[in-house]
Enzyme design. Structure first.
Site, PDB file in Angstrom:
ATOM      1  N   ARG A 151      -6.420   1.299  -4.197  1.00 56.62           N
ATOM      2  CA  ARG A 151      -5.342   0.864  -3.303  1.00 56.62           C
ATOM      3  C   ARG A 151      -4.989  -0.600  -3.534  1.00 56.62           C
ATOM      4  O   ARG A 151      -5.844  -1.402  -3.907  1.00 56.62           O
ATOM      5  CB  ARG A 151      -5.694   1.104  -1.846  1.00 56.62           C
ATOM      6  CG  ARG A 151      -6.958   0.419  -1.404  1.00 56.62           C
ATOM      7  CD  ARG A 151      -7.601   1.174  -0.290  1.00 56.62           C
ATOM      8  NE  ARG A 151      -8.679   1.933  -0.889  1.00 56.62           N
ATOM      9  CZ  ARG A 151      -9.753   2.309  -0.272  1.00 56.62           C
ATOM     10  NH1 ARG A 151      -9.909   2.074   0.970  1.00 56.62           N
ATOM     11  NH2 ARG A 151     -10.693   2.953  -0.887  1.00 56.62           N
TER      12      ARG A 151
ATOM     13  N   ASP B 139      -6.217  -2.723   1.678  1.00 56.35           N
ATOM     14  CA  ASP B 139      -6.809  -1.951   2.762  1.00 56.35           C
ATOM     15  C   ASP B 139      -7.305  -2.971   3.784  1.00 56.35           C
ATOM     16  O   ASP B 139      -7.988  -3.937   3.410  1.00 56.35           O
ATOM     17  CB  ASP B 139      -7.977  -1.116   2.229  1.00 56.35           C
ATOM     18  CG  ASP B 139      -8.594  -0.212   3.275  1.00 56.35           C
ATOM     19  OD1 ASP B 139      -7.850   0.293   4.135  1.00 56.35           O
ATOM     20  OD2 ASP B 139      -9.818  -0.005   3.231  1.00 56.35           O
TER      21      ASP B 139
ATOM     22  N   ASP C  57      -9.359  -3.059   7.282  1.00 56.37           N
ATOM     23  CA  ASP C  57     -10.153  -2.297   8.245  1.00 56.37           C
ATOM     24  C   ASP C  57     -10.567  -3.185   9.411  1.00 56.37           C
ATOM     25  O   ASP C  57     -10.891  -4.356   9.223  1.00 56.37           O
ATOM     26  CB  ASP C  57     -11.444  -1.774   7.593  1.00 56.37           C
ATOM     27  CG  ASP C  57     -11.195  -0.669   6.586  1.00 56.37           C
ATOM     28  OD1 ASP C  57     -10.303   0.156   6.830  1.00 56.37           O
ATOM     29  OD2 ASP C  57     -11.900  -0.639   5.568  1.00 56.37           O
TER      30      ASP C  57
ATOM     31  N   ARG D 279       0.840  -1.206   0.000  1.00 57.36           N
ATOM     32  CA  ARG D 279       0.000   0.000   0.000  1.00 57.36           C
ATOM     33  C   ARG D 279       0.869   1.248   0.000  1.00 57.36           C
ATOM     34  O   ARG D 279       1.893   1.319   0.662  1.00 57.36           O
ATOM     35  CB  ARG D 279      -0.924   0.022   1.213  1.00 57.36           C
ATOM     36  CG  ARG D 279      -1.839   1.250   1.158  1.00 57.36           C
ATOM     37  CD  ARG D 279      -3.015   1.146   2.041  1.00 57.36           C
ATOM     38  NE  ARG D 279      -3.856   2.323   1.873  1.00 57.36           N
ATOM     39  CZ  ARG D 279      -5.022   2.457   2.438  1.00 57.36           C
ATOM     40  NH1 ARG D 279      -5.510   1.496   3.185  1.00 57.36           N
ATOM     41  NH2 ARG D 279      -5.725   3.553   2.251  1.00 57.36           N
TER      42      ARG D 279
END
Length: 135
Positions: A91, A94, A96, A82
């Site tokens: 991207r 990612d 989360d 990233r």
């Protein structure tokens, strides 16, 4: 040990390989993977003029407290490739944190549960991993 629900997304490069690398890194450094959803292709959220994403929900068991886990995940994102773009932009990877046990955190750096948890269909699908009997 805490159960934590993560969501991985990628829309640049070899997306399946990006997910595999992220899963390996999570299992090695962040926590033991208990269960994952199937990989799902989704349309971008926010900025829609970009390639579709591949997403996967991941339920882990971790010994790391929330802010340390966040820092570990940010380092893993960099390790997978990233680089900074812009909010909701494309991207390579990612990761989360969607939920962390029953904790609620509302700081600028970390919000748990994830603010988009009720808006995004894939997040709702990932939540199924936390229901009793899913393991």
């Amino acid at each position: 040990m805490a159960k934590v629900l993560l969501c991985i997304g990628t829309n640049l490069g070899n997306r399946k390989h990006n997910i595999e690398r992220a899963l390996n890194a999570i299992d090695k450094y962040a926590g033991r993977i208990l269960k994952t959803t199937d990989i799902m292709e989704t349309k971008p959220f926010g900025v829609t003029r970009q390639p579709n994403f591949l997403n996967i929900g991941v339920l882990i068991k971790t010994e790391h407290p929330p802010f340390l886990l966040l820092n570990i995940l940010k380092r893993l994102e960099k390790k997978v490739g990233r680089y900074p773009t812009y909010r909701w932009g494309p991207r390579v990877i990612d990761i989360d944190i969607l939920t962390y046990e029953n904790l609620r955190i509302g700081t600028k750096k970390l919000k748990i549960p994830h603010p988009g948890i009720k808006e995004r269909d894939f997040f709702k699908k990932a939540l199924e991993l936390t229901k009793e009997g899913a393991l």
